[in-house]
Scaffold this motif. Sequence first.
Motif, PDB file in Angstrom:
ATOM      1  N   LYS A  44       0.745  -1.228   0.065  1.00  0.00           N
ATOM      2  CA  LYS A  44      -0.049  -0.034   0.184  1.00  0.00           C
ATOM      3  C   LYS A  44       0.870   1.080  -0.033  1.00  0.00           C
ATOM      4  O   LYS A  44       1.646   1.364   0.845  1.00  0.00           O
ATOM      5  CB  LYS A  44      -0.924  -0.006   1.362  1.00  0.00           C
ATOM      6  N   ARG A  45       0.639   2.024  -1.061  1.00  0.00           N
ATOM      7  CA  ARG A  45       1.503   3.328  -1.220  1.00  0.00           C
ATOM      8  C   ARG A  45       1.303   4.482  -0.105  1.00  0.00           C
ATOM      9  O   ARG A  45       0.138   4.889   0.030  1.00  0.00           O
ATOM     10  CB  ARG A  45       1.321   3.882  -2.763  1.00  0.00           C
ATOM     11  N   ILE A  46       2.137   4.925   0.880  1.00  0.00           N
ATOM     12  CA  ILE A  46       1.954   5.820   1.661  1.00  0.00           C
ATOM     13  C   ILE A  46       2.905   7.281   1.421  1.00  0.00           C
ATOM     14  O   ILE A  46       3.941   6.792   1.242  1.00  0.00           O
ATOM     15  CB  ILE A  46       2.167   5.252   3.060  1.00  0.00           C
ATOM     16  N   GLU A  47       2.189   8.162   1.106  1.00  0.00           N
ATOM     17  CA  GLU A  47       3.098   9.271   0.883  1.00  0.00           C
ATOM     18  C   GLU A  47       2.935  10.142   2.168  1.00  0.00           C
ATOM     19  O   GLU A  47       2.063  10.415   2.722  1.00  0.00           O
ATOM     20  CB  GLU A  47       2.415  10.111  -0.284  1.00  0.00           C
ATOM     21  N   ASP A  48       3.915  10.771   2.467  1.00  0.00           N
ATOM     22  CA  ASP A  48       4.397  11.779   3.796  1.00  0.00           C
ATOM     23  C   ASP A  48       5.174  12.540   3.609  1.00  0.00           C
ATOM     24  O   ASP A  48       5.964  12.686   2.753  1.00  0.00           O
ATOM     25  CB  ASP A  48       4.498  10.499   4.815  1.00  0.00           C
ATOM     26  N   LYS A  49       5.107  13.516   4.660  1.00  0.00           N
ATOM     27  CA  LYS A  49       6.395  14.471   4.490  1.00  0.00           C
ATOM     28  C   LYS A  49       7.167  14.354   5.938  1.00  0.00           C
ATOM     29  O   LYS A  49       6.577  14.313   6.988  1.00  0.00           O
ATOM     30  CB  LYS A  49       5.796  16.038   4.615  1.00  0.00           C
ATOM     31  N   SER A  50       8.547  14.741   5.645  1.00  0.00           N
ATOM     32  CA  SER A  50       9.482  14.746   6.928  1.00  0.00           C
ATOM     33  C   SER A  50       8.995  16.077   7.547  1.00  0.00           C
ATOM     34  O   SER A  50       8.576  16.986   7.005  1.00  0.00           O
ATOM     35  CB  SER A  50      10.731  14.522   6.559  1.00  0.00           C
ATOM     36  N   ASP A  51       9.592  16.425   8.839  1.00  0.00           N
ATOM     37  CA  ASP A  51       9.498  17.577   9.620  1.00  0.00           C
ATOM     38  C   ASP A  51      10.219  18.723   8.523  1.00  0.00           C
ATOM     39  O   ASP A  51       9.679  20.018   8.807  1.00  0.00           O
ATOM     40  CB  ASP A  51      10.074  17.386  10.833  1.00  0.00           C
ATOM     41  N   GLY A  53       9.751  19.161   5.783  1.00  0.00           N
ATOM     42  CA  GLY A  53       8.956  19.291   4.418  1.00  0.00           C
ATOM     43  C   GLY A  53       9.343  18.559   3.234  1.00  0.00           C
ATOM     44  O   GLY A  53       8.482  18.503   2.131  1.00  0.00           O
ATOM     45  N   GLN A  54      10.085  17.604   3.213  1.00  0.00           N
ATOM     46  CA  GLN A  54      10.543  16.857   2.297  1.00  0.00           C
ATOM     47  C   GLN A  54       9.564  15.490   2.154  1.00  0.00           C
ATOM     48  O   GLN A  54       9.419  14.924   3.038  1.00  0.00           O
ATOM     49  CB  GLN A  54      12.189  16.269   2.379  1.00  0.00           C
ATOM     50  N   LYS A  55       9.090  15.332   0.931  1.00  0.00           N
ATOM     51  CA  LYS A  55       8.085  14.278   0.633  1.00  0.00           C
ATOM     52  C   LYS A  55       8.891  12.789   0.362  1.00  0.00           C
ATOM     53  O   LYS A  55       9.940  12.957  -0.047  1.00  0.00           O
ATOM     54  CB  LYS A  55       7.445  14.535  -0.756  1.00  0.00           C
ATOM     55  N   TYR A  56       8.132  12.065   0.827  1.00  0.00           N
ATOM     56  CA  TYR A  56       8.769  10.660   0.843  1.00  0.00           C
ATOM     57  C   TYR A  56       7.535   9.429   0.609  1.00  0.00           C
ATOM     58  O   TYR A  56       6.486   9.829   0.862  1.00  0.00           O
ATOM     59  CB  TYR A  56       9.860  10.128   1.765  1.00  0.00           C
ATOM     60  N   VAL A  57       7.754   8.454   0.127  1.00  0.00           N
ATOM     61  CA  VAL A  57       7.026   7.401  -0.141  1.00  0.00           C
ATOM     62  C   VAL A  57       7.507   6.240   0.471  1.00  0.00           C
ATOM     63  O   VAL A  57       8.616   5.920   0.232  1.00  0.00           O
ATOM     64  CB  VAL A  57       6.817   7.141  -1.682  1.00  0.00           C
ATOM     65  N   PHE A  77       4.661  -4.150   8.111  1.00  0.00           N
ATOM     66  CA  PHE A  77       5.771  -3.378   8.139  1.00  0.00           C
ATOM     67  C   PHE A  77       5.847  -2.677   6.685  1.00  0.00           C
ATOM     68  O   PHE A  77       5.073  -2.657   5.957  1.00  0.00           O
ATOM     69  CB  PHE A  77       6.934  -4.433   8.079  1.00  0.00           C
ATOM     70  N   THR A  78       6.671  -1.574   6.939  1.00  0.00           N
ATOM     71  CA  THR A  78       6.884  -0.650   5.662  1.00  0.00           C
ATOM     72  C   THR A  78       8.141  -1.067   5.157  1.00  0.00           C
ATOM     73  O   THR A  78       9.191  -1.192   5.743  1.00  0.00           O
ATOM     74  CB  THR A  78       6.602   0.766   6.018  1.00  0.00           C
ATOM     75  N   ALA A  79       8.424  -0.592   3.878  1.00  0.00           N
ATOM     76  CA  ALA A  79       9.588  -0.629   3.113  1.00  0.00           C
ATOM     77  C   ALA A  79       9.801   0.549   2.246  1.00  0.00           C
ATOM     78  O   ALA A  79       8.635   1.371   2.001  1.00  0.00           O
ATOM     79  CB  ALA A  79       9.501  -1.807   2.195  1.00  0.00           C
ATOM     80  N   SER A  80      10.844   1.098   2.043  1.00  0.00           N
ATOM     81  CA  SER A  80      11.074   2.352   1.387  1.00  0.00           C
ATOM     82  C   SER A  80      10.956   2.321  -0.018  1.00  0.00           C
ATOM     83  O   SER A  80      11.065   3.338  -0.853  1.00  0.00           O
ATOM     84  CB  SER A  80      12.459   3.049   1.814  1.00  0.00           C
ATOM     85  N   LYS A  81      10.817   1.102  -0.666  1.00  0.00           N
ATOM     86  CA  LYS A  81      10.576   0.867  -2.052  1.00  0.00           C
ATOM     87  C   LYS A  81       9.670  -0.540  -2.142  1.00  0.00           C
ATOM     88  O   LYS A  81       9.429  -1.313  -1.203  1.00  0.00           O
ATOM     89  CB  LYS A  81      11.796   0.545  -2.745  1.00  0.00           C
ATOM     90  N   GLU A  82       8.875  -0.690  -3.198  1.00  0.00           N
ATOM     91  CA  GLU A  82       8.026  -1.859  -3.672  1.00  0.00           C
ATOM     92  C   GLU A  82       9.098  -3.036  -3.624  1.00  0.00           C
ATOM     93  O   GLU A  82      10.102  -2.972  -4.092  1.00  0.00           O
ATOM     94  CB  GLU A  82       7.415  -1.646  -4.858  1.00  0.00           C
ATOM     95  N   LEU A  83       8.656  -3.937  -3.034  1.00  0.00           N
ATOM     96  CA  LEU A  83       9.498  -5.418  -3.052  1.00  0.00           C
ATOM     97  C   LEU A  83       8.888  -6.078  -3.903  1.00  0.00           C
ATOM     98  O   LEU A  83       7.911  -6.082  -4.531  1.00  0.00           O
ATOM     99  CB  LEU A  83       9.128  -5.940  -1.421  1.00  0.00           C
TER     100      LEU A  83
END
Length: 122
Positions: A44-51, A53-57, A77-83
Amino acid sequence: MKKGFIALAVVVIVLVGFVVFIQNVNLNRIGAEQYYVQINQDGKRIEDKSDSGQKYVSYEYTLEGFDSNGKEKSLTFTASKELRQDAYLRVYVKGNDVSSYQEVQPSELPGQAKQKLDGAGK
């Protein structure tokens, strides 16, 4: 003098060995239970921002995992890329939280876990 030099050399070697060991050890894996999962769905793709303001997925996965005795546990669990689809992972669990994971080859799966994972995909 000679004994002092040998003692110093031994201490230096031990310290260097300890530093190398610590750098190669993932502390999130120490004392964790190990489960095995197979990636059989898209995360499940989750988009968020760091403190700052940088966007990450990131990608969230909820899968059934099995320990070496075949005991089942639902793991999220979460992963920084699609597995990679159909990949097998060794998942390290502390309490109810996944602390780390790594991809493994099918030959590295314990018998009970492999049997359950092969049956779960059918």
